[in-house]
Design an enzyme around this catalytic site. Structure first.
Site, PDB file in Angstrom:
ATOM      1  N   HIS A 141      -4.063   9.268   2.378  1.00 33.52           N
ATOM      2  CA  HIS A 141      -2.492   9.418   2.523  1.00 33.52           C
ATOM      3  C   HIS A 141      -2.081   9.652   0.534  1.00 33.52           C
ATOM      4  CE1 HIS A 141      -1.685   5.703   1.278  1.00 33.52           C
ATOM      5  NE2 HIS A 141      -2.975   4.543   2.349  1.00 33.52           N
TER       6      HIS A 141
ATOM      7  N   CYS B 201      -7.111   2.107   1.842  1.00 37.98           N
ATOM      8  CA  CYS B 201      -7.507   3.870   2.737  1.00 37.98           C
ATOM      9  C   CYS B 201      -7.925   4.608   1.352  1.00 37.98           C
ATOM     10  CB  CYS B 201      -5.361   4.096   2.398  1.00 37.98           C
ATOM     11  SG  CYS B 201      -5.083   3.433   3.949  1.00 37.98           S
TER      12      CYS B 201
END
Length: 233
Positions: A188, A203
């Site tokens: 992301h 992430c």
């Protein structure tokens, strides 16, 4: 949901353009006001001087400090006092490895080439790219992966959930162009430098244009392969 086979979709190969901030950056362009420069010579003084294009004499000078301080401020390295310490040199060394990858980030063949479309993540060089078999389809681009204690997990995975405007209920932050591939770990975008220490919560953080490109090129069921070890973990 697509879970197997080989699929090739049109992708634009992106090189290292924009991979790093130029070494010469106007002091006023950095995102935060500078602290006072240190006069202390750091343990990585010569390496930092060479990276910054400064005379390599191993001795801190006001000009050395200002150049190093600008780099630190741009990438969120604190304290941003121009000291040639471990975190600053580690960041610069990662950038050097990324530059060396050029247009062939999978030269060692570590990321599988028998999967069709696959997103590769090299934690050691903090690089990611998309390939179709052995052909580079996008990247390589810099990424920001999990910090010490929250490492991005290695191994073969598949994208299983996508949300273009995901909201993390755990960390109370937006995760634009989120594509989950391992539990709560996802690709992301973030609005900070890819070199901002200590790293993400697991992430694979990306710049917005890169995260958007990944969103357009990947689908549920596509392969992801994560390998290596993030410096400092």
């Amino acid at each position: 949901m697509y879970v197997g086979g080989i699929r090739r979709r049109a992708g634009v190969a992106l090189g290292l353009t924009g991979l790093v901030v130029p070494l010469t950056v106007a002091l006023g362009a950095a995102p935060a006001q500078a602290a006072a420069c240190t006069t202390s010579t750091g343990p990585y003084q010569k390496q930092v001087e060479k990276f910054m294009g400064r005379p390599v004499d191993g001795k801190q000078s006001p000009a050395d400090c200002k150049a190093t301080q600008t780099f630190q401020r741009w990438h969120g390295i604190t304290p941003s006092v121009g000291y040639a310490g471990e975190v600053t040199w580690r960041t610069m060394n990662t950038i050097l490895q990324q530059r060396a990858a050029g247009k062939n980030p999978n030269a060692a063949g570590t990321c599988p080439t028998n999967k069709g479309r696959i997103a590769c993540v090299d934690l050691t060089r903090q690089l990611s790219w998309i390939q179709d078999g052995a052909k580079l389809a996008y990247g390589p681009v810099p990424v920001r992966t999990g910090r010490d204690g929250d490492e991005t997990r290695t191994g073969a995975r598949k994208i299983y959930h996508r949300n273009i405007d995901h909201w993390s209920t755990l960390y109370q932050v937006r995760m634009p162009y989120a594509q989950f591939f391992d539990g709560g770990q996802a690709f992301h975008s973030v609005g900070k430098s890819m070199y901002n220490p200590p790293g993400s919560r697991g992430c694979v953080n990306m710049r917005e244009p890169d995260a958007k490109a990944y969103w357009n090129m990947l689908r549920n069921g596509d392969d992801v392969f994560v390998y290596g070890r993030k410096p400092g973990t």
